[in-house]
Scaffold this motif. Structure first.
Motif, PDB file in Angstrom:
ATOM      1  N   ASP A   1       2.609  -2.687   1.763  1.00 27.60           N
ATOM      2  CA  ASP A   1       2.830  -1.344   1.230  1.00 27.60           C
ATOM      3  C   ASP A   1       1.514  -0.733   0.764  1.00 27.60           C
ATOM      4  O   ASP A   1       0.471  -1.383   0.737  1.00 27.60           O
ATOM      5  CB  ASP A   1       3.884  -1.343   0.129  1.00 27.60           C
ATOM      6  CG  ASP A   1       3.424  -1.999  -1.159  1.00 27.60           C
ATOM      7  OD1 ASP A   1       2.282  -2.496  -1.217  1.00 27.60           O
ATOM      8  OD2 ASP A   1       4.225  -2.019  -2.111  1.00 27.60           O
ATOM      9  N   GLY A   2       1.574   0.548   0.444  1.00 26.81           N
ATOM     10  CA  GLY A   2       0.382   1.281   0.038  1.00 26.81           C
ATOM     11  C   GLY A   2      -0.052   2.327   1.030  1.00 26.81           C
ATOM     12  O   GLY A   2      -1.104   2.961   0.864  1.00 26.81           O
ATOM     13  N   LEU A   3       0.731   2.548   2.085  1.00 28.39           N
ATOM     14  CA  LEU A   3       0.397   3.563   3.082  1.00 28.39           C
ATOM     15  C   LEU A   3       0.206   4.931   2.429  1.00 28.39           C
ATOM     16  O   LEU A   3       0.969   5.331   1.570  1.00 28.39           O
ATOM     17  CB  LEU A   3       1.526   3.655   4.112  1.00 28.39           C
ATOM     18  CG  LEU A   3       1.373   4.712   5.213  1.00 28.39           C
ATOM     19  CD1 LEU A   3       0.248   4.337   6.168  1.00 28.39           C
ATOM     20  CD2 LEU A   3       2.692   4.886   5.966  1.00 28.39           C
TER      21      LEU A   3
ATOM     22  N   TRP B   1       2.627  -0.340   8.310  1.00 24.65           N
ATOM     23  CA  TRP B   1       2.535  -0.371   6.850  1.00 24.65           C
ATOM     24  C   TRP B   1       3.486   0.687   6.296  1.00 24.65           C
ATOM     25  O   TRP B   1       3.812   1.662   6.971  1.00 24.65           O
ATOM     26  CB  TRP B   1       1.096  -0.116   6.409  1.00 24.65           C
ATOM     27  CG  TRP B   1       0.192  -1.264   6.779  1.00 24.65           C
ATOM     28  CD1 TRP B   1      -0.227  -1.606   8.040  1.00 24.65           C
ATOM     29  CD2 TRP B   1      -0.376  -2.222   5.897  1.00 24.65           C
ATOM     30  NE1 TRP B   1      -1.021  -2.719   7.989  1.00 24.65           N
ATOM     31  CE2 TRP B   1      -1.140  -3.128   6.687  1.00 24.65           C
ATOM     32  CE3 TRP B   1      -0.333  -2.411   4.516  1.00 24.65           C
ATOM     33  CZ2 TRP B   1      -1.839  -4.192   6.141  1.00 24.65           C
ATOM     34  CZ3 TRP B   1      -1.033  -3.475   3.968  1.00 24.65           C
ATOM     35  CH2 TRP B   1      -1.769  -4.354   4.774  1.00 24.65           C
TER      36      TRP B   1
ATOM     37  N   GLU C   1      -4.921  -1.974  -2.748  1.00 23.50           N
ATOM     38  CA  GLU C   1      -3.676  -2.150  -1.997  1.00 23.50           C
ATOM     39  C   GLU C   1      -3.788  -3.223  -0.919  1.00 23.50           C
ATOM     40  O   GLU C   1      -2.800  -3.849  -0.548  1.00 23.50           O
ATOM     41  CB  GLU C   1      -3.284  -0.815  -1.360  1.00 23.50           C
ATOM     42  CG  GLU C   1      -2.935   0.247  -2.407  1.00 23.50           C
ATOM     43  CD  GLU C   1      -2.901   1.644  -1.867  1.00 23.50           C
ATOM     44  OE1 GLU C   1      -2.076   2.451  -2.357  1.00 23.50           O
ATOM     45  OE2 GLU C   1      -3.712   1.966  -0.965  1.00 23.50           O
ATOM     46  N   LEU C   2      -4.982  -3.427  -0.413  1.00 19.60           N
ATOM     47  CA  LEU C   2      -5.232  -4.437   0.614  1.00 19.60           C
ATOM     48  C   LEU C   2      -5.918  -5.632  -0.033  1.00 19.60           C
ATOM     49  O   LEU C   2      -7.025  -5.511  -0.562  1.00 19.60           O
ATOM     50  CB  LEU C   2      -6.118  -3.856   1.724  1.00 19.60           C
ATOM     51  CG  LEU C   2      -6.442  -4.758   2.913  1.00 19.60           C
ATOM     52  CD1 LEU C   2      -5.192  -4.988   3.761  1.00 19.60           C
ATOM     53  CD2 LEU C   2      -7.560  -4.162   3.759  1.00 19.60           C
TER      54      LEU C   2
ATOM     55  N   ASN D   1       0.626   4.453  -5.910  1.00 23.98           N
ATOM     56  CA  ASN D   1      -0.132   3.602  -4.998  1.00 23.98           C
ATOM     57  C   ASN D   1       0.514   2.213  -4.907  1.00 23.98           C
ATOM     58  O   ASN D   1       1.473   1.905  -5.602  1.00 23.98           O
ATOM     59  CB  ASN D   1      -1.597   3.498  -5.428  1.00 23.98           C
ATOM     60  CG  ASN D   1      -1.770   2.845  -6.790  1.00 23.98           C
ATOM     61  OD1 ASN D   1      -1.156   1.820  -7.095  1.00 23.98           O
ATOM     62  ND2 ASN D   1      -2.631   3.426  -7.616  1.00 23.98           N
TER      63      ASN D   1
ATOM     64  N   ASN E   1      -8.834   2.396   4.965  1.00 32.28           N
ATOM     65  CA  ASN E   1      -8.950   3.440   3.958  1.00 32.28           C
ATOM     66  C   ASN E   1      -8.799   4.835   4.561  1.00 32.28           C
ATOM     67  O   ASN E   1      -8.014   5.658   4.073  1.00 32.28           O
ATOM     68  CB  ASN E   1     -10.286   3.307   3.247  1.00 32.28           C
ATOM     69  CG  ASN E   1     -10.394   4.173   2.015  1.00 32.28           C
ATOM     70  OD1 ASN E   1     -11.360   4.898   1.826  1.00 32.28           O
ATOM     71  ND2 ASN E   1      -9.405   4.098   1.137  1.00 32.28           N
TER      72      ASN E   1
ATOM     73  N   ASP F   1      -8.364   6.476  -2.665  1.00 32.58           N
ATOM     74  CA  ASP F   1      -7.749   7.193  -1.559  1.00 32.58           C
ATOM     75  C   ASP F   1      -8.560   8.449  -1.245  1.00 32.58           C
ATOM     76  O   ASP F   1      -9.338   8.932  -2.069  1.00 32.58           O
ATOM     77  CB  ASP F   1      -6.319   7.607  -1.920  1.00 32.58           C
ATOM     78  CG  ASP F   1      -5.356   6.436  -1.897  1.00 32.58           C
ATOM     79  OD1 ASP F   1      -5.418   5.655  -0.944  1.00 32.58           O
ATOM     80  OD2 ASP F   1      -4.543   6.307  -2.843  1.00 32.58           O
TER      81      ASP F   1
ATOM     82  N   ILE G   1      -5.195   3.182   2.817  1.00 31.11           N
ATOM     83  CA  ILE G   1      -4.991   1.939   2.078  1.00 31.11           C
ATOM     84  C   ILE G   1      -6.318   1.502   1.466  1.00 31.11           C
ATOM     85  O   ILE G   1      -7.319   1.345   2.172  1.00 31.11           O
ATOM     86  CB  ILE G   1      -4.423   0.848   3.005  1.00 31.11           C
ATOM     87  CG1 ILE G   1      -3.015   1.237   3.433  1.00 31.11           C
ATOM     88  CG2 ILE G   1      -4.419  -0.520   2.328  1.00 31.11           C
ATOM     89  CD1 ILE G   1      -2.396   0.312   4.462  1.00 31.11           C
TER      90      ILE G   1
ATOM     91  N   SER H   1      -9.040  -0.945  -0.680  1.00 31.73           N
ATOM     92  CA  SER H   1      -9.442  -2.349  -0.655  1.00 31.73           C
ATOM     93  C   SER H   1     -10.559  -2.559  -1.660  1.00 31.73           C
ATOM     94  O   SER H   1     -11.001  -1.615  -2.335  1.00 31.73           O
ATOM     95  CB  SER H   1      -9.927  -2.744   0.746  1.00 31.73           C
ATOM     96  OG  SER H   1     -11.135  -2.058   1.059  1.00 31.73           O
TER      97      SER H   1
END
Length: 484
Positions: A99-101, A88, A325-326, A320, A293, A306, A298, A300
């Motif tokens: 993305d969103g790592l 990711w 993000e997921l 973000n 998470n 975060d 990431i 959800s």
């Protein structure tokens, strides 16, 4: 043969080859017997995952789909595999599905910890990195707010560093720290004079990015467990697990396994725990979302924030990858993948030493917690897991494993000395798949002998049986474990 701990607790009898007394401890060895026939394998005993069992003994043995999966469902497995395996990236990115790592994280891909869908390992020493290990953090629940938090979180996070140390970060954000481990060593002498060396880890956190921890901080190192057969474990009926439990040790066998009671975020209710080293997660969907998470940073639909505390402003101000993000679709694909990683078939089930080892495994009450066989529920929409007779060698219960293995960190109902019984299926292929034979929650055991010798608490008696065995019986027991 379905072996329950009640069956093995009825009678302790002296057995040929181990009816000795350890002069050093004064421990009289006696073993349980169930009058079972160990001259040949039981029907379908080699099919560890029932009809989902895969026949592969290579490095890819843990990465194959359930053998009974229809071709029409294999595309979903492959898509889930891609999101589990590939890295990711930070947002924004052209690959917006990945993305969103971060901003704080432990790894950038699930496969980095669950290498080849298998077992992680501990750092070899202070100069090695913790590539497949993380550290859980918490503080004692003192206030009323803390105690309320236990219901949904299972523990109270450090006010600055949160519930998990994240040793990587995006550019512009400070990592929380680096895990360092040193080892001390001790020697165990068997009754026949053979010896084994045990290593005991000591963990410290260096290069702390946000000041000191809470003065009462509790650490719990965890290596990544193997991924095989998780959907089958999820499919074991709750009533079966309840029948295994004996929290008050009514049968007086010294073993008092119990179910953890954890928070189901989606259903907003308390339910039984099955997954994680202390059975802190109720199902695979939530287990996966929590890992995304905590491990990858990431968010959800289940975990929308975060891991940034108020003291970590750079973390809070980071860009973000969306809210969340997921996506639900990707979470479903990854859950389908993790639910359907097949369990390899056993090897050498009819070898004389393996059959002898199986007999010893049952007689010394290893099977009281590592229950060999069970049957999954009849499920709609999950044909691969439905109605399977499986051989996982676990009761999924919490057991007190003694002071030596204690992390002294509670999690929901689990005490600081309790751990969930890990499944043993596939354990003999660890070296082939992962290139090492490190076991237990912190990877301290470098082989199966060491893993057994670290057992204490409710497993103390079984450990002493092992210490008292003559060399040929110890080897037979290990040959059985290697066959799983």
């Amino acid at each position: 043969m379905s072996v329950s701990k009640k069956r093995h607790a009825k009678t302790l009898l002296a057995a040929t080859g181990v009816g000795t007394v350890l002069a050093a401890t004064g421990f009289a060895i006696a073993m349980a017997t169930d009058n079972a026939d160990y001259s040949a394998p039981e029907p379908n005993e080699h099919l560890s995952g029932g009809k989902a069992t895969v026949f592969n003994q290579t490095r890819n043995a843990f990465s194959l789909p359930s053998a009974n999966m229809a071709v029409s469902r294999r595309l979903d497995f492959s898509v889930g595999n891609s999101f589990f395996r590939n890295p990711w990236v930070m947002a924004p990115a052209s690959t917006d599905a990945r993305d969103g790592l971060g901003p704080l994280f432990n790894t950038n891909g699930c496969q980095n910890c669950h290498i080849k869908d298998g077992r992680g390992h501990a750092p070899s020493g202070p100069d090695d990195t913790a590539v497949s290990m993380l550290i859980r953090l918490s503080i004692p629940a003192i206030t009323a707010a803390h105690k309320a938090q236990l219901k949904t979180d299972g523990s109270v996070p450090d006010p600055v560093y949160g519930g998990q140390l994240q040793d990587f970060a995006l550019l512009g954000v400070a990592p929380e720290g680096k895990i360092r481990v040193t080892y001390s060593y001790q020697t165990v002498t068997f009754a026949d004079g053979d010896t084994a060396e045990l290593r005991k880890p000591s963990f410290t956190i260096e290069d702390k990015g946000y000041g000191e921890f809470h003065p009462d901080i509790m650490f719990s190192p965890r290596v990544a467990p193997p991924m095989i057969g998780l959907g089958l474990l999820e499919a074991i009926p709750e009533r079966t697990l309840q029948a295994y439990a004996d929290p008050n040790d009514h049968n007086n066998d010294g073993i008092s396994g119990r179910l953890n009671q954890v928070w189901d975020t989606e259903k907003q209710t308390t339910t039984i725990g099955r997954f994680g080293w202390k059975a802190g997660q109720p199902n695979l969907r939530q287990q996966n979302a929590a890992a995304f998470n905590g491990d990858l940073g990431i968010t959800s639909g289940l975990f929308r924030k975060d891991h940034c505390s108020e003291s970590q402003q750079d973390c809070l101000n980071s860009i973000n990858g969306g809210d969340p993000e997921l996506s639900e679709e990707i979470l479903n694909f990854v859950t389908f993948y993790s639910r359907n990683l097949g369990v390899p078939a056993r090897r050498n089930v009819d070898a004389p030493d393996v059959l002898r080892g199986k007999q010893l495994f049952n007689e010394v009450q290893c099977a009281a917690c590592h229950i060999p066989q069970t049957t999954t529920a009849q499920l709609t929409g999950q044909p691969e897991q439905s109605g399977q007779t499986i051989w996982p060698y676990t009761d999924l219960l919490l057991h007190d494993m003694g002071e030596e293995l204690a992390d002294n960190r509670p999690e929901f109902l689990a005490t600081g000395q309790e751990w969930r019984t890990p499944p043993l299926w596939g354990i003999g292929l660890t070296k082939t798949v992962n290139g090492h034979t490190e076991f237990l929650h912190d990877g301290r055991a470098r082989n199966l002998t060491e893993a057994i010798l670290w057992h204490g608490g409710e497993a103390e008696q079984s450990r002493e049986h092992f210490v008292a065995m003559p060399r040929h019986d110890r080897r037979a027991l290990l040959a059985f474990l290697e066959s799983l």
